[in-house]
Design an enzyme around this catalytic site. Structure first.
Site, short mmCIF file in Angstrom:
data_model
loop_
_atom_site.label_atom_id
_atom_site.label_comp_id
_atom_site.label_asym_id
_atom_site.label_seq_id
_atom_site.Cartn_x
_atom_site.Cartn_y
_atom_site.Cartn_z
N ASP A 296 -9.59 9.83 12.00
CA ASP A 296 -8.95 9.94 10.69
C ASP A 296 -8.37 11.33 10.49
O ASP A 296 -7.92 11.96 11.46
CB ASP A 296 -10.00 9.60 9.62
N HIS B 66 -9.19 11.76 3.02
CA HIS B 66 -9.35 10.38 3.46
C HIS B 66 -10.49 10.24 4.47
O HIS B 66 -11.36 9.37 4.36
CB HIS B 66 -8.03 9.90 4.05
N SER C 95 -8.72 0.91 3.62
CA SER C 95 -9.29 2.08 4.30
C SER C 95 -10.76 2.26 3.97
O SER C 95 -11.53 2.78 4.78
CB SER C 95 -8.54 3.35 3.88
#
Length: 449
Positions: free
Chosen positions: A193, A226, A387
């Site tokens: 990520d 994220h 996600s």
């Protein structure tokens, strides 16, 4: 989907100017900030990065300078350099495990060098399998949530103060599943990520050695938020009086940074997959997507799964069906759709014939960087997207492998699908796949095996 603040997660290209062999040593995770809380400085860095690297791509997301060459056989350094010299290019990397040679052309696309180089390389059928420009890969935009679900979840055993607002853990029966197996630190969940906040109080003691593939001169610190959020969902610490918990309990987190400010290229993604597989990852969580074929990514996914790695990947956030959304639609990868707190389809979740299972992805509370990144809150916050669904499944896979070490990826998938709670139409359907995953049911099914 859009960010509530109105700032869409922007796309960029990862640090392609670093030559790296994936057989190199791992970067040790150390207690260093790497990023400060100076939001203006970070925003300036992002703007400069985007200005430089986005200019390298056409409107189809194809690089104007970087070429991926898939070779038919392993070559030595001299042979690799000779190919680069012959076609007026520089070697950026050679991933020998999947025979991927990445070249950078000397001129820009306006000079026609990439099309000419691709055409010339394609003629060399003795050595070369395929040639294509590098492709841009981005995060599916997620939504920052400011709502309070108003949950009232109590725990007799956990002192994590935000557990009461983690509806997904109750929905998946995580706390009861831990009574069977709380997870094994030897099981490594790789989060491929944007990096991880290496100093976060709910994550720092769960980390094993990781790697910044995008820029190997730096630690895999998160410049977006994220990756930190996904890491917390998968395996945040529990019982430490901090924040909430992660599905994977005591399983470890391996931070693999493959995205810079939310975007990268398929060669960088491929390198991260190979690196994680070679460095002991048992599970990979990949919350990103590219809506077209990428042979480098496909080769890397096959390499990892052949080594016994289970891969959980997000289905995407466009509320549509796609034939291709890598990595999630690649055969053997567990494609994860998203559900909300009422076990209904999340409004944004993609669907289709490749959906394996669903998991909570709406308004998920998890860790966020302790320094400012964009418009996201500090320390903890709620995000929505597939996600967020994918790392729930990755954490559960960690528990499954803790209970039954040695299961092959196909066997892990069978456990997930056969124990999921059926939602929507009876049996498999295009919205929920085989159903929403259930941690207690999955571990119970393995208890006497």
């Amino acid at each position: 989907m859009k960010v509530v603040s109105g700032k869409k997660l922007t796309s960029s290209i990862t640090g392609l100017l670093f030559m790296l062999s994936v057989v190199g040593c791992s970067t040790e995770v150390v207690n260093t900030t790497g990023l400060t809380d100076n939001s203006n400085s970070v925003n300036n860095q992002q703007a400069q990065f985007l200005s430089t690297f986005n200019s390298q791509f056409d409107n189809k997301g194809q690089s104007s300078k970087i070429i991926n060459v898939r070779l038919k056989k392993t070559l030595n350094e001299t042979q690799i350099n000779n190919i680069a010299k012959k076609y007026n290019a520089k070697v950026k990397k050679y991933i020998k495990q999947i025979n991927l040679l990445t070249l950078e052309t000397i001129a820009t696309v306006e000079d026609g060098e990439v099309p000419k180089a691709v055409s010339a390389l394609s003629v060399d059928t003795t050595t070369i399998k395929t040639v294509e420009p590098a492709l841009k890969v981005t995060l599916d935009p997620v939504k920052v949530e400011n709502d309070d679900l108003g949950t009232d979840i109590k725990s007799a055993t956990l002192n994590d103060p935000m557990f009461g607002d983690q509806y997904s853990m109750k929905t998946m029966q995580v706390e009861d599943a831990w009574k069977i197996n709380p997870g094994n630190p030897k099981v490594k969940i790789a989060i491929l990520d944007t990096g991880v906040d290496l100093n976060h109080p709910d994550l720092k003691d769960k980390l094993v050695a990781g790697r910044n593939i995008a820029d190997p001169t730096k630690q895999p610190m998160d410049d977006n938020g994220h990756g930190t959020h996904c890491s917390g969902i998968a395996a945040a610490a529990s019982g430490n009086g901090e924040g909430g918990i992660g599905v994977g309990g005591r399983c470890s987190i391996m931070p693999v940074k493959i995205l810079t400010f939310g975007s990268g290229t398929d060669d960088i993604i491929s390198e991260g997959i190979v690196w994680a597989a070679d460095n002991g990852a048992n599970v990979m969580s990949m919350s990103l997507g590219i809506y077209r074929s990428s042979k480098p990514i496909e080769d890397a996914l096959k390499y990892a799964m052949d080594k016994g790695v289970s891969i959980s990947a997000s289905a995407g956030n466009n509320n549509q069906e796609y034939d291709i959304h890598l990595p999630s639609t690649y055969p053997g990868v567990i494609e994860v759709a998203s559900t909300d707190d009422k076990d209904q389809k999340s409004s944004f979740s993609n669907f289709g014939k490749k959906i394996s299972v669903a998991a909570p992805g709406s308004a998920i509370l998890s860790t966020l960087p302790t320094y400012q990144v964009g418009s996201k809150p500090l320390n903890y916050g709620k995000l929505s997207g597939t996600s967020m669904a994918a790392p729930h499944v990755a954490g559960l896979i960690g528990l499954i492998l803790s209970q039954k070490p040695g299961l092959k990826p196909a066997e892990v998938t069978k456990v997930l699908e056969s124990t999921a709670k059926d939602l929507g139409e009876p049996g498999w359907d295009r919205i929920f796949g085989n159903g929403r995953v259930d941690a207690l049911a999955a571990l119970t099914s393995l208890k006497n095996k």
